[in-house]
Write an enzyme that holds these catalytic residues in place. Sequence first.
Site, short mmCIF file in Angstrom:
data_model
loop_
_atom_site.label_atom_id
_atom_site.label_comp_id
_atom_site.label_asym_id
_atom_site.label_seq_id
_atom_site.Cartn_x
_atom_site.Cartn_y
_atom_site.Cartn_z
N CYS A 1 48.76 0.68 10.85
CA CYS A 1 48.42 1.50 12.02
C CYS A 1 49.66 2.20 12.59
O CYS A 1 50.12 3.17 12.00
CB CYS A 1 47.67 0.66 13.04
SG CYS A 1 46.60 1.67 14.08
N HIS B 1 43.19 -1.78 10.31
CA HIS B 1 43.75 -3.10 10.62
C HIS B 1 43.23 -4.16 9.68
O HIS B 1 42.36 -4.97 10.04
CB HIS B 1 43.46 -3.47 12.07
CG HIS B 1 44.28 -2.70 13.03
ND1 HIS B 1 45.50 -3.15 13.49
CD2 HIS B 1 44.10 -1.47 13.56
CE1 HIS B 1 46.02 -2.24 14.29
NE2 HIS B 1 45.19 -1.21 14.34
N GLU C 1 44.71 -6.83 8.84
CA GLU C 1 45.14 -8.17 9.26
C GLU C 1 44.05 -8.92 10.02
O GLU C 1 43.97 -10.14 9.98
CB GLU C 1 46.42 -8.08 10.11
CG GLU C 1 46.25 -7.75 11.58
CD GLU C 1 45.84 -6.29 11.87
OE1 GLU C 1 45.89 -5.46 10.94
OE2 GLU C 1 45.47 -6.01 13.04
N1 LIG Z 1 49.31 3.72 19.20
C1 LIG Z 1 49.00 4.36 17.96
C2 LIG Z 1 48.86 3.29 16.88
C3 LIG Z 1 47.56 2.58 17.00
C4 LIG Z 1 47.62 1.09 16.77
O1 LIG Z 1 48.55 0.54 16.20
N2 LIG Z 1 46.58 0.46 17.25
C5 LIG Z 1 46.56 -0.94 17.42
C6 LIG Z 1 45.96 -1.23 18.77
C7 LIG Z 1 46.37 -2.59 19.22
C8 LIG Z 1 45.87 -2.89 20.61
O2 LIG Z 1 45.63 -1.92 21.38
O3 LIG Z 1 45.76 -4.07 20.89
C9 LIG Z 1 47.74 5.19 18.03
O4 LIG Z 1 47.00 5.03 19.02
O5 LIG Z 1 47.49 5.96 17.11
#
Ligand SMILES: N[C@@H](CCC(=O)NCCCC(=O)O)C(=O)O
Length: 250
Positions: free
Chosen positions: A112, A220, A222
């Site tokens: 991500c 995601h 994971e």
């Molecule tokens: N901020 C970037 C990357 C998105 C990302 O890594 N999302 C994970 C979300 C985790 C969370 O909010 O708990 C984007 O928005 O593109």
Amino acid sequence: MSKPIVAVPADIRAFDGTNWHAVQHQYVRAALNVADVMSFIIPAFDTGNDTDAILDRVDGLMVTGSATNVHPSLYGREATEADGPYDLARDATALPLIRRALDRGMPVFAICRGLQELNVALGGTLASEIQDQPGIWDHRKPADVDRDSMYAIRQDVHVKEGSCIARYLGAGSIQVNSLHRQAIGETAPRLQVEATAPDGTIEAVSVIDAKGFAIGVQWHPEYWAETDSPSRALFEAFGDAVRAYAAQKA
Ligand SMILES: N[C@@H](CCC(=O)NCCCC(=O)O)C(=O)O
């Protein structure tokens, strides 16, 4: 053989009146339970990181997701309201680790925000608030739901024939989760697009000249790594690559 170790750059998070260096449990759980590797969480510093000292001591790099965004100045853009929130210390820690790990032929798994950092580290750009663009779906995490629902597998992604990840997932359609507002804008020259969403959003990349496993995914894997087959396959492949790197390093 003792378990190999992967470096995981932390986020800076503020709670209880101070700053913490933090990684969400879901990432280190998938690394241990599916990839069978240990995670060393790397503190995020604006300056002072010794990237080579870190990489001398690990066998792979996992770059996680985060609600923060890469600062636009790192890809030649002016910062606007739409581009935040930021985590400059995370940027300053993760991007050099990505570049040096690739130089070393060390396995890199970028998830991500990690895929976005991989693209920026290699000279690409990002697009913000992609859901506001004509024809682009809303890829953001669902609001006001429990965490399992937030990470629910709900989106189609097409894995390209002959791509690196097709070795692990097969080519064609898979289902993934989606929690992002940004995406790759201009793809870095060294990256190959591996998978896309039906609206054209880039969902996975690989490093063209990588000496080993060097994959970025926008979704995601994971979160459901222990139960979802495509997610499990990616983490198992990453773990195998890390073990192979550790063995040749030994
Ligand atoms: N901020 C970037 C990357 C998105 C990302 O890594 N999302 C994970 C979300 C985790 C969370 O909010 O708990 C984007 O928005 O593109």
